[in-house]
Design an enzyme around this catalytic site. Structure first.
Site, short mmCIF file in Angstrom:
data_model
loop_
_atom_site.label_atom_id
_atom_site.label_comp_id
_atom_site.label_asym_id
_atom_site.label_seq_id
_atom_site.Cartn_x
_atom_site.Cartn_y
_atom_site.Cartn_z
N LYS A 247 0.83 -1.21 0.00
CA LYS A 247 0.00 0.00 0.00
C LYS A 247 0.87 1.27 0.00
O LYS A 247 0.64 2.21 -0.75
CB LYS A 247 -0.91 -0.02 1.22
CG LYS A 247 -1.53 1.28 1.59
CD LYS A 247 -2.56 1.70 0.55
CE LYS A 247 -2.86 3.17 0.69
NZ LYS A 247 -4.21 3.51 0.36
N CYS B 124 -3.23 10.94 1.99
CA CYS B 124 -2.62 9.65 1.64
C CYS B 124 -1.25 9.85 1.01
O CYS B 124 -0.23 9.48 1.57
CB CYS B 124 -3.51 8.90 0.66
SG CYS B 124 -5.22 8.84 1.20
N1 SAJ Z 1 -1.81 15.12 -8.30
C1 SAJ Z 1 -0.98 15.86 -9.10
N2 SAJ Z 1 -0.67 15.40 -10.35
C2 SAJ Z 1 -1.18 14.23 -10.83
C3 SAJ Z 1 -2.03 13.46 -10.01
C4 SAJ Z 1 -2.33 13.92 -8.74
O1 SAJ Z 1 -0.51 16.94 -8.72
O2 SAJ Z 1 -0.86 13.89 -11.99
C5 SAJ Z 1 -2.13 15.60 -6.95
C6 SAJ Z 1 -3.62 15.85 -6.71
O3 SAJ Z 1 -4.03 17.10 -7.15
C7 SAJ Z 1 -3.70 15.71 -5.21
C8 SAJ Z 1 -2.67 14.62 -4.91
O4 SAJ Z 1 -1.81 14.58 -6.03
O5 SAJ Z 1 -3.31 16.90 -4.56
C9 SAJ Z 1 -3.22 13.26 -4.67
O6 SAJ Z 1 -4.28 12.97 -5.56
P1 SAJ Z 1 -4.48 11.56 -6.24
O7 SAJ Z 1 -5.68 11.64 -7.09
O8 SAJ Z 1 -3.24 11.11 -6.92
O9 SAJ Z 1 -4.66 10.55 -5.05
P2 SAJ Z 1 -5.56 10.51 -3.70
O10 SAJ Z 1 -4.73 11.02 -2.58
O11 SAJ Z 1 -6.90 11.09 -3.89
O12 SAJ Z 1 -5.74 8.91 -3.56
C10 SAJ Z 1 -4.59 8.10 -3.52
C11 SAJ Z 1 -4.75 6.96 -4.54
N3 SAJ Z 1 -3.51 6.23 -4.68
C12 SAJ Z 1 -2.94 6.00 -5.91
O13 SAJ Z 1 -3.44 6.39 -6.93
C13 SAJ Z 1 -1.69 5.19 -5.92
C14 SAJ Z 1 -5.86 6.02 -4.07
O14 SAJ Z 1 -5.97 4.89 -4.91
C15 SAJ Z 1 -5.58 5.56 -2.63
O15 SAJ Z 1 -6.61 4.70 -2.14
C16 SAJ Z 1 -5.53 6.80 -1.75
O16 SAJ Z 1 -4.44 7.61 -2.20
C17 SAJ Z 1 -5.32 6.36 -0.31
O17 SAJ Z 1 -6.28 6.40 0.46
O18 SAJ Z 1 -4.21 5.93 0.03
#
Ligand code: SAJ
Length: 417
Positions: free
Chosen positions: A214, A268
């Site tokens: 994870k 996360c």
């Molecule tokens: N972000 C970027 N650029 C990107 C993608 C995301 O700047 O290309 C930023 C987003 O704006 C945000 C942060 O990253 O601030 C996180 O967003 P996210 O959509 O990547 O992820 P979370 O935090 O909403 O959810 C993540 C997910 N993990 C992965 O994709 C590996 C989700 O599947 C997990 O269940 C979750 O963390 C968790 O609970 O751990």
């Protein structure tokens, strides 16, 4: 063969962003589910069929299962066949995991046990946390520690959640799951329970590997976003449009760069990689550096806005979005929110107009200040000198760009390129 123990009654401890949807889908799958939360208002909301936060599709399932009597909530931990612990694991001190919520949940479960129960840790936690939870429970109930592997013993397992906020009700049913047991029997029992609602593959392993898997998933994403954020800083200084740069590079069949932004938020990705770092500080060099890059990005954005604002009298900044990502109302660990707060503090004689279509009132840090106001998009853009895009919410995408002429646009999400 899984141990032959019943899994009809399930208690989910912690009714937050993960616990409540988990409780709801289990209830929908026919389990008798008792959710537990220390917050009386959460318990009251659930029992009234309401959801205390925005998540597409969740309220319908909660309302339906509460009405059918398969889901209810309370503050006391009940007796049950299976327990799912879904409580926060924040960090403390030098980014060490704080396992105190897991410990409190375990202490609540221990007195209710009669033998044969499955206890699943869902909370994201560092390697060894499932053993820690088991130790807390067995420390209080040593009679169960004496006869491991018999049906009268307890079954401990880790099934880390992997759902994406905004898509939880789809991903919870469809995503593959990693299930790590402290014993093989525990993993199998956990698999049987999750097979009741999850159509994804259920992959069995040991608890430590599941814990690390994870953390690895979120660290992978963090490192890749850090790469994009670092590129955005370099490209800006070189006079290159980073969005075009990434789009072009991604045409290579083996290159897939993520998107830069104002920083990484949420509870996360900005947190979990630290659990790997704190488990092995000496060797987690890249993972720690990525955290540093992503955490430094908000300051880069703030400096850019202040530099432009410096040349204006009474600068008005429209901050578009303060949620941690697009189309959600979650402001936790949001880099956009911290940027808005710092701008409000530092803009001399200026004003910050917050546009956040997913909230009705400003968070505590931004209330009670004459220089900050929650505004609607058209009004804020019209009044602003600087339009600062912080989140790529859908309503922003369709905004008439003609109205941006004569505005200074700082677009951290490449929304209007
Ligand atoms: N972000 C970027 N650029 C990107 C993608 C995301 O700047 O290309 C930023 C987003 O704006 C945000 C942060 O990253 O601030 C996180 O967003 P996210 O959509 O990547 O992820 P979370 O935090 O909403 O959810 C993540 C997910 N993990 C992965 O994709 C590996 C989700 O599947 C997990 O269940 C979750 O963390 C968790 O609970 O751990």
């Amino acid at each position: 063969m899984s141990p032959n123990v019943p899994l009809d009654t399930v208690s989910v401890i912690g009714l937050g962003y993960i616990g409540l949807p988990t409780a709801a889908v289990l209830a929908q799958a026919g389990k008798s589910v008792i959710g537990v939360d220390i917050d009386q208002s959460t318990v009251g909301a659930v029992n009234a069929g309401r959801v205390p936060f925005v998540e597409e599709g969740l309220e319908t399932v909660v309302a339906g299962t509460v009405a059918r009597g398969t889901l209810r909530a309370q503050t006391e931990t009940p007796e049950a066949d299976a327990y799912i612990v879904s409580v926060p694991t924040p960090f403390k001190g030098d980014h060490e995991a704080d396992l105190s919520y897991i410990e409190t949940a375990a202490r609540g479960i221990a007195p209710r046990l009669s033998g044969g129960e499955l206890i699943v840790l869902e909370s994201t936690a560092p390697p060894g946390a499932t053993e820690f939870m088991a130790d807390v429970i067995l420390g209080m109930r040593p009679e169960f520690a004496k006869e491991p592997n018999l049906t009268s013993s307890l079954y401990f397992s880790h099934a880390p959640e992997r759902v994406l906020p905004g898509r939880i009700m789809v991903e919870m049913l469809e995503n593959d799951r990693i299930i790590g047991g402290l014993t093989q029997e525990a993993a199998e029992l956990n698999r049987d329970l999750y097979a009741s609602f999850c159509t994804g593959e259920l992959l069995l392993t040991d608890a430590r590997t599941a814990e690390m898997a994870k953390l690895t998933e979120n660290a992978f994403r963090d490192v890749n976003i850090a790469f994009a954020n670092e590129l955005s800083i370099i490209a800006d200084r070189q006079g290159i449009d980073v969005w075009e740069l990434i789009e072009l590079a991604n045409h290579h069949p083996r290159v897939n760069i993520l998107q830069p932004g104002p920083g990484v938020g949420g509870h996360c990705i900005a947190v979990d990689p630290w659990f790997i770092v704190s488990a092995d500080r000496e060797h987690a060099k890249l993972i720690a550096a990525a955290r540093g890059v992503n955490d430094s990005k908000p300051q880069v954005v703030i400096d850019k806005v202040l530099e432009r604002a410096d040349r204006l009298k009474k600068p008005v900044v429209a901050a578009l979005g303060i949620a941690f990502k697009a189309n959600i109302d979650d402001l936790r660990e949001s880099p956009s929110k911290s940027i808005a707060v710092e701008l409000a503090d530092r803009l001399e004689d200026g004003q910050v107009l917050i546009v956040e279509p997913n909230i009705d009132e400003l968070p505590r840090e931004l209330t009670g200040r004459a220089d900050v106001e929650l505004a609607d998009l058209a009004d804020a853009v019209q009044r602003a000198d600087i339009v600062l895009v912080l989140v790529d919410h859908d309503p922003f995408k369709v905004f008439d760009r003609e109205k941006l002429q004569e505005k200074i646009v700082i677009d951290t999400k490449g929304l209007w390129r």
